[in-house]
Structure formats: C-alpha cells, structure tokens
Design an enzyme around this catalytic site. Structure first.
Site, PDB file in Angstrom:
ATOM      1  NE  ARG A  89      -1.903  -1.730   3.517  1.00 53.52           N
ATOM      2  CZ  ARG A  89      -2.344  -2.074   4.725  1.00 53.52           C
ATOM      3  NH1 ARG A  89      -3.621  -1.976   5.005  1.00 53.52           N
ATOM      4  NH2 ARG A  89      -1.509  -2.512   5.653  1.00 53.52           N
ATOM      5  CE  LYS A  97       6.245 -17.165  14.512  1.00 48.00           C
ATOM      6  NZ  LYS A  97       5.693 -16.137  15.380  1.00 48.00           N
ATOM      7  CD  GLU A 129      12.299 -13.904  21.264  1.00 49.30           C
ATOM      8  OE1 GLU A 129      11.233 -13.700  21.891  1.00 49.30           O
ATOM      9  OE2 GLU A 129      12.434 -13.647  20.066  1.00 49.30           O
ATOM     10  CG  HIS A 189       9.210 -20.461  16.892  1.00 49.24           C
ATOM     11  ND1 HIS A 189       8.858 -20.575  15.567  1.00 49.24           N
ATOM     12  CD2 HIS A 189       9.556 -19.154  17.069  1.00 49.24           C
ATOM     13  CE1 HIS A 189       8.971 -19.396  14.977  1.00 49.24           C
ATOM     14  NE2 HIS A 189       9.395 -18.529  15.859  1.00 49.24           N
TER      15      HIS A 189
END
Length: 496
Positions: free
Chosen positions: A56, A155, A223, A247
């Site tokens: 867009r 996903k 993480e 995952h």
C-alpha cells in the site's frame, strides 16, 4: 530430510515469479529479498526469477528496489535488480489483482518460465483471507500452461483452533493443500533438522530415546530482547501464541516423534501429527498446577536499565499479557508415557538461546558413596539450536588425584568448528523448498490444529484469570513460579 538423495546444493528451482504481499514491510527487507537474491546468486534457480512486490506504500519500482535492498548491493549482487517490480494497491481492491495478473503475464514471456508462481503473504494476519479470496476472484490461484501456483502463509495461522479452521476453509477454497506452505522459519534451520539426523542416522541414540532411559526433557526458547516496538501486536499475541504454539511445539514434535518410514514429506509430517495428538491436554486444575505465565518488569543495571513490558510503546499500562510461558506436558504414547517435558519461552531473559535437553535416569545403584559423586549432575544430551549451534553430552568422569571422586564432564560438537560449509539462512532454504514444491519443512493443516488444541485451554484460562500476573525482572530467568514448576518434582531448569 527428503526421500531423494539429492542434496540442497543440487536442488534447483524452476524459472518462477515470486509475488510478495506486504512488500514494504520489515520481513521483506530483512529476510525475503536477501534470501531470493542469494538463491539467484548461488544459481539455485534455473533461468529467471522475477520478484513483484505488492503493497500500500506509495513507491515506484526504483524506490522499492532501494527500500527493500537495505544494503544497496544486495539486489545487484544477487542478480535480481533487473527483475524487480512493484505494484501499489489495496489488498481488498480487485483491481489490484487484475493489474497484478497483467504484470505476471508480462513476466511469463521469457521462454521456459511455464507460469510458475509463488505468492508470499508477509502481511498482518487479518489480511490473509482477503488476499486469498481476491487471488481466486482474479483467477490467479490456478496454474497455467503446465506451471505451478503455490502460496506461502506466515505465522500466526489463526489466533485459536476455531479461527485456524476458518482460515483453512478460506485457503482451501482457492488452493489445494499440496500448494499451501505454512511457514515457520525455525524449521529451515540446519540445527532443527539435525535433531532428525542425530536421532535417525545414528544407531547409538535410538535405544535410549525413550521412557526407560530418559528422566525428563526440557525445551527452552529464550530471547534477550523485549517487544522492540511491537507492543500493540504483542498485546494480542503474548508469548504463548507468538512462540510456544509454533516454534516450541514444532521442535518438541521433531525431538519426540517416532521414526518415519522415510524422509518423504508426508511420512515425516504424519509422525509429527501423531506426536502432537499424543500430548495430553491440560484440564483447568492441571493448568493451575502445570502452566506458568509471567511478565517482565523493569530491570538490568544502572548502566543499562531496561523498561518493563507495561512501559513499552503500544502496551496497556495495566496489561496482563504474558511475555513468559512455561508448561509441564505429558506425551501419552508407548515411548514417552510417564516422562514429563518442560517447555518455556520468554522475552528479556539473560541469554538468547534455543535448546533441547534430555536428562537421563540416574544409575539405579552406586557402588561408591554419595560423597564421592557429590555435585555430579545427571547425564544429559543437550542440542543447541541457536546460537553456538552444536551438541553436548554431559556425563560423569573421575577427577584426577588419589581420591575416587566423580564430577560432571562434557563432550561437545560444534557446527562451526566441524563443518566448513556455509549454512543457508532459514528463509533462503524455505523459499527454495517452496519454489520446488517440497512441503517437508512446512506445517500441514492438521499440525496447526493440534498445536492450537494444546494451547487453547491455557490461553482461555489465563484470559479469565483475575489473579495478579507473576512478574520477573528483565534480565532474569523468569518468575519464581517457573522454578517451582520443576522444583516440586525434584528437578531444575538447565541454565544455558
């Protein structure tokens, strides 16, 4: 991971046109375009590869080349610079797809292209059904002239089992399941696939890969980063939907599934589904006891103070969204009955790491005193998926000296030190597999449904739970409740 003997180096994609919806987004710039450029540069495509970006944003084709390249040399070095087009249009406007059809028809002119088309949905998930429906309305879902027509969907595939089924109905109305590639980039990592190589290419491991030898298993996906400007997205996702449902459960399925009859795509995926089906769903009392959530609060050091989740842009100051999730799961089949598997994922943890640990039973009888093995940890096999990819075997060994003392020692295998070959980036591998039509590394519709079946009751319970969400300091290993999840079983989390 495939039935034929051909290696990745020998695989070639046919001449193709790749259409990326969401072309001006971060994923396209950082991952998809560099991956496509590498495929061309490494001669993984027979003939031409045309890239058409649809978005867009008000960009010309030249501006799109500059924007998506990030490094201006990526497209040129990859040989893509002359085959990149950009189409500006709304995803809900059928005219966008009519103009796309014209671009594809012109791209099909080079001899040998045979109308091979790959549509990649790198958009927010709410756009998936709109794009699929309009591709069908414009007739772009049907292969022509003996070519192929496939679609790659990022996903999350739905936000629960019901929405995943509804999205499947929409996709299957336009594309056959064989042409649908649900992508999870973890499955493109060499080290994830090495779980299968370790298990099924080595006779020494298979006899001990069961309840008779394994005390318990752990999977960690940690993480160090926070939500990194994605607060509004994360508020609707949380750690369970964002990481655990895909995952973590994909890695768990590969680590625990039965040996497939072959490495053909459906043989592997059939065994993954059987394993996921065998995971016992948690009842409400079991969720209270065996599921832990948490949310990171402000932490770190005076020199680097990290904000709490509720302080992140786009996050509700009273948010109850989990940034950490840990579960105790059981697999009700012959191989794993009675063996608990602990899985966890979280943001703002001390280390970025993905690993699988199988801890073995302790010896049934020790001919030496307990003092002589004091401090020895149980034997374990640790599969490090990222970073510092490799495998570690932990075992007991005698300490040098006059006394007979046993302490833990390790044998380690390092990918980087052992193999000089360059490992392709996950998206590069997965895009090649989609272009050649091999679905082995992609997720089948019934896999998606089984993963949602496992986590849906937990998500629903937490959504209706008005108790305070446990907090953990940024830079720590999660809430104390997660430590207690294992401690009450006489176990503890492995510290990577």
């Amino acid at each position: 991971m495939r039935q034929e003997a051909a290696s990745l180096q020998e695989r070639r994609a046919p001449p193709s046109a790749v259409v990326i919806f969401g072309a001006s987004g971060d994923l396209t710039e950082r991952k998809l375009v560099p991956a496509l450029a590498n495929l061309v540069r490494h001669r993984r495509v027979e003939g031409s590869l045309t890239l058409i970006g649809v978005g867009r944003s008000a960009l010309s084709a030249e501006e799109f080349r500059r924007e998506v390249a990030f490094n201006p040399q990526v497209l040129a070095e990859g040989g893509l610079a002359g085959d990149v087009q950009y189409l500006r249009g709304a995803y809900d406007d059928l005219d966008t797809y009519r103009r796309l059809a014209e671009l594809l028809d012109r791209a099909d002119n080079p001899p040998g292209l045979r109308h091979n088309r790959l549509f990649y949905l790198a958009t927010p998930p709410q756009a998936f059904p709109v794009i699929v429906a309009n591709l069908a309305a414009a007739g772009l879902n049907r292969p022509a002239d003996g070519g192929s027509c496939r679609i790659v969907i990022e996903k999350p595939f739905g936000h629960n089992e019901a929405s995943a089924r509804a999205l499947d109905d929409c996709v299957h109305a336009a594309f056959a399941e064989a042409d649908v590639f649900r992508i999870d980039h973890y499955l493109g990592k060499d080290t994830v696939q090495n779980v299968l190589a370790l298990r099924f290419a080595n006779s020494i491991f298979q006899p001990i890969w069961n309840r008779s030898w394994v005390d318990h298993g752990q999977i960690t996906v940690a993480e160090t980063l926070g939500v990194e400007g994605r607060g509004s997205f994360y508020e609707n996702a949380g750690a369970t939907r964002d990481i655990l449902q895909n995952h973590v459960l994909q890695v768990l399925a590969l680590a625990l599934m039965e040996p497939p009859a072959s490495f053909a795509a459906e043989a592997v995926r059939n065994e993954k589904v059987k394993l996921l089906e065998a995971i016992r769903p948690l009842t409400t009392p079991e969720i209270v006891r065996n599921a832990v959530r948490g949310q990171y609060s402000r932490g770190g050091t005076r020199g680097q103070l990290l904000p709490g989740y509720r302080e992140e842009p786009g996050v509700d100051p009273l948010s109850r969204t989990e940034t950490y999730a840990a579960l105790r799961l059981h697999v009700d089949n012959w191989r794993w009955a009675g063996v608990p598997f602990y899985v966890r994922t979280g943001k703002r943890l001390p280390a970025r790491v993905t690993e699988v640990l199988l801890q073995f039973q302790r010896p049934p009888h020790l001919p030496i005193s307990a003092a002589q093995v004091e401090g020895q940890e149980a034997d374990a096999l640790i599969l490090r998926i990222q970073p510092d990819e490799g495998i570690t075997l932990r075992f007991g060994a005698k300490v040098p000296g006059h006394h007979f003392l046993v302490r833990s020692a390790t044998m380690a295998f390092s990918y980087g030190a052992t193999f000089p070959e360059e490992s392709p980036e996950a998206y590069e591998r997965l895009l090649l597999e989609a272009l050649v039509g091999d679905p082995t590394l992609f997720i089948r519709s019934d896999e998606v449904e089984q993963c949602w079946r496992i986590v849906d009751p937990i998500i629903a319970h937490w959504a209706n739970d008005n108790t305070a969400i446990p907090l953990y300091e940024a830079g720590s290993w999660g809430p104390t409740e997660a430590q207690a999840l294992l401690a009450r079983d006489g176990r503890s989390w492995h510290v990577p």
